[in-house]
Write a protein that holds these residues in place. Structure first.
Motif, PDB file in Angstrom:
ATOM      1  N   ASP A  86      -4.617  -0.552  -2.622  1.00 49.54           N
ATOM      2  CA  ASP A  86      -5.313   0.360  -1.724  1.00 49.54           C
ATOM      3  C   ASP A  86      -6.118  -0.491  -0.752  1.00 49.54           C
ATOM      4  O   ASP A  86      -7.010  -1.237  -1.176  1.00 49.54           O
ATOM      5  CB  ASP A  86      -6.239   1.295  -2.515  1.00 49.54           C
ATOM      6  CG  ASP A  86      -6.975   2.268  -1.615  1.00 49.54           C
ATOM      7  OD1 ASP A  86      -6.374   2.728  -0.621  1.00 49.54           O
ATOM      8  OD2 ASP A  86      -8.150   2.552  -1.899  1.00 49.54           O
ATOM      9  N   GLN A 108      -8.782  -0.971   2.119  1.00 49.56           N
ATOM     10  CA  GLN A 108      -9.951  -0.335   2.720  1.00 49.56           C
ATOM     11  C   GLN A 108     -10.106  -0.889   4.147  1.00 49.56           C
ATOM     12  O   GLN A 108     -10.876  -1.810   4.401  1.00 49.56           O
ATOM     13  CB  GLN A 108     -11.194  -0.618   1.884  1.00 49.56           C
ATOM     14  CG  GLN A 108     -11.103  -0.050   0.497  1.00 49.56           C
ATOM     15  CD  GLN A 108     -12.315  -0.383  -0.335  1.00 49.56           C
ATOM     16  OE1 GLN A 108     -13.342  -0.812   0.171  1.00 49.56           O
ATOM     17  NE2 GLN A 108     -12.206  -0.164  -1.627  1.00 49.56           N
ATOM     18  N   ALA A 150       0.836  -1.205   0.000  1.00 52.31           N
ATOM     19  CA  ALA A 150       0.000   0.000   0.000  1.00 52.31           C
ATOM     20  C   ALA A 150       0.872   1.256   0.000  1.00 52.31           C
ATOM     21  O   ALA A 150       0.600   2.217  -0.724  1.00 52.31           O
ATOM     22  CB  ALA A 150      -0.934  -0.003   1.208  1.00 52.31           C
TER      23      ALA A 150
END
Length: 109
Positions: A50, A52, A44
């Motif tokens: 990405d 979450q 990341a």
């Protein structure tokens, strides 16, 4: 040596061994989760993925929240411990001896 003492002894020994295994398994699981976390964070940070985190937390919470209150509480942990103990002492002659051995094996290892 009486029959009751023999049952307590064998169940206690089995509990001791199970305690060692459970502590090792939880340690290895924590290590694996830690390695995965570090690896994912590195990806990341470098911009490859990405994560979450909010969604991940909600999904994991749904899986492990036994009482549905939206939080991981002592009550949830105790529910899992009770279930595990029910499985481990199933049809054993001495659950007290097993449990004592389990605690001792966990602390000893």
């Amino acid at each position: 040596i009486t029959s009751a003492m023999m049952r307590l002894g064998s169940a206690g020994f089995l509990g001791f061994c199970a305690g060692i295994v459970l502590k090792r398994a939880t340690t290895e699981a924590a290590y694996t989760v830690g390695v995965a976390f570090v690896f994912l964070q590195l990806l990341a940070y470098r911009g490859y993925i990405d994560i979450q985190w909010k969604r991940l937390r909600e999904d994991l919470l749904y899986l492990v929240d036994t009482d549905g209150d939206g939080e991981i509480t002592r009550k949830d942990v105790l529910a899992y411990i009770r279930t595990l103990l029910s499985v481990l002492v199933y049809k054993l002659p001495s659950t007290t001896g097993f449990t004592a051995g389990l605690v001792y094996g966990w602390r000893w290892s």
